[in-house]
Design a protein around this motif. Structure first.
Motif, mmCIF file in Angstrom:
data_model
loop_
_atom_site.group_PDB
_atom_site.id
_atom_site.type_symbol
_atom_site.label_atom_id
_atom_site.label_comp_id
_atom_site.label_asym_id
_atom_site.label_seq_id
_atom_site.Cartn_x
_atom_site.Cartn_y
_atom_site.Cartn_z
ATOM 1 N N ALA A 65 -6.206 3.952 2.603
ATOM 2 C CA ALA A 65 -7.660 4.117 2.709
ATOM 3 C C ALA A 65 -8.382 3.178 1.751
ATOM 4 C CB ALA A 65 -8.037 5.568 2.436
ATOM 5 N N GLU A 66 -7.874 3.084 0.533
ATOM 6 C CA GLU A 66 -8.489 2.179 -0.444
ATOM 7 C C GLU A 66 -8.374 0.724 -0.003
ATOM 8 O OE1 GLU A 66 -7.871 4.521 -4.697
ATOM 9 O OE2 GLU A 66 -6.232 3.316 -3.895
ATOM 10 N N ALA A 98 0.848 -1.195 0.000
ATOM 11 C CA ALA A 98 0.000 0.000 0.000
ATOM 12 C C ALA A 98 0.875 1.234 0.000
ATOM 13 C CB ALA A 98 -0.930 0.012 1.217
ATOM 14 N N ILE A 99 0.283 2.352 -0.393
ATOM 15 C CA ILE A 99 1.028 3.605 -0.477
ATOM 16 C C ILE A 99 0.404 4.621 0.473
ATOM 17 C CG2 ILE A 99 -0.303 4.621 -2.384
ATOM 18 C CD1 ILE A 99 2.529 5.413 -3.540
ATOM 19 N N SER A 100 1.247 5.471 1.069
ATOM 20 C CA SER A 100 0.789 6.337 2.147
ATOM 21 C C SER A 100 0.243 7.685 1.696
ATOM 22 C CB SER A 100 1.935 6.570 3.143
ATOM 23 O OG SER A 100 2.943 7.388 2.536
ATOM 24 N N GLY A 149 -6.558 6.766 7.931
ATOM 25 C CA GLY A 149 -5.713 7.400 8.937
ATOM 26 C C GLY A 149 -4.227 7.255 8.717
ATOM 27 N N ILE A 150 -3.839 6.658 7.591
ATOM 28 C CA ILE A 150 -2.408 6.529 7.271
ATOM 29 C C ILE A 150 -2.109 7.386 6.049
ATOM 30 C CG2 ILE A 150 -0.485 4.969 6.775
ATOM 31 C CD1 ILE A 150 -1.790 4.301 9.381
#
Length: 326
Positions: A242-243, A225-227, A248-249
């Motif tokens: 989120a996806e 995942a990407i932030s 919250g990240i």
């Protein structure tokens, strides 16, 4: 009255002379070699922002801009040197966010205050972080990874490029939001951390797209995942947190330019204007594209507000995580 009038004339003259002097300093800048301190080892992500900027300013202004890598202390050593430099525009700082907005909360004893002792010039790069895993980790997505970590009941580690780096604190944020128990393994920079990730000595880590992209492309690590708030054009198939189901990240590695706080505003404004010109040029535009960064050049005032907000944000993450290096 005559004495007062004479003193007033002298004071007015002194003020006028001072204004003229500062104006001349800004107008003539740079009139000698400029040292650009990078408080990290050569070849790191900060260099990716600093070297094309120094080259562009050298070409545009006809004076040499020299990179001086002064590593150590989590970026504190080189940053402190800039805070002590003369405010004449001949010493500048290009660094990641760590010594500016993270270290003041992480280190119990710092001999400078970056918010008071440095003058923000402009942001240069802002890139999202990617959570990556060794191919041997039995998880294809974020949900599976979190389940795998939970199954280890605290016997799970993550690596980072060092204590207090955005990579470290983003990992702590991930652990806090997802309620995961993990042990931090800090390294002295991205390169050795990535080396151990490739060798299977650590199972996961966060790193900037700048550093980790070649290994994602080669298949040596898998991106989870990407932030960022949106997907990166460099990794269009990798979801945001989120996806992937974990809100919250949101976190970025950013790299900015600063001057000593005593640098006159007129000089800071001129440095800002020249830096923005370089950022709009083709060579720096390629850097933005290659790193997946949006254009983030801005005024010193707006960059200062951004730095203040980041300081508040990361001090909370440090406090909540209990992270310390002392």
């Amino acid at each position: 009255m005559r004495l007062f009038f004479g003193t007033g004339k002298k004071l007015a003259f002194a003020v006028t002379a001072s204004v003229i002097s500062l104006g001349a300093l800004a107008q003539n800048w740079p009139d000698a070699t400029v040292t650009v301190v990078v408080p990290w080892p050569p070849g790191g992500p900060s260099d990716i922002a600093a070297r094309p900027m120094a080259k562009g300013l050298t070409q545009a202004l006809g004076q040499t801009f020299v990179i001086d890598n002064r590593a150590g202390g989590g970026g504190n050593i080189g940053t402190a040197a800039v805070t002590r430099a003369q405010g004449d525009g001949k010493t500048l700082l290009i660094t990641s966010s760590a010594p500016i907005v993270i270290n003041p909360s992480l280190y119990k004893n710092m001999n400078f205050d970056p918010l008071k002792d440095l003058a923000p010039v402009t942001n240069l790069l802002r890139v999202p972080l990617v959570l990556v895993a060794h191919p041997g980790v039995p998880a294809k997505n974020l949900k599976e990874l979190m389940a795998h970590i939970q199954s280890k009941k605290g016997q799970f580690s993550f690596g980072s490029s060092g204590n207090g780096t955005p990579q470290h604190l983003t990992s702590e944020l991930f652990a806090s939001v997802a309620k995961l128990q993990m042990t931090h393994v800090p390294y002295k920079g991205s390169a050795p951390a990535i080396s151990d990730l490739l060798g299977g000595h650590i199972p996961i880590m966060f790193d900037s797209t700048i550093a980790i992209m070649p290994h994602i492309k080669s298949g040596k690590v898998k991106a989870i995942a990407i932030s960022g708030a949106k997907r990166s054009p460099l990794l269009p198939d990798v979801p945001t947190f989120a996806e992937a189901g974990l809100a919250g990240i949101e976190s970025y590695a950013w790299y900015g330019m600063f001057a000593p706080a005593k640098t006159p505003k007129a000089v800071v404004a001129k440095i800002n204007a020249e830096a923005i010109k370089v950022m709009k040029g083709p060579e720096f535009q390629k850097v933005l594209a290659d790193t997946g960064s949006d254009f983030v050049g801005e005024s010193p005032e707006n960059f200062g507000k951004f730095v203040q907000a980041e300081s508040v944000r990361w001090s909370k993450v440090v406090k909540d995580s209990g992270a310390t290096v002392d």
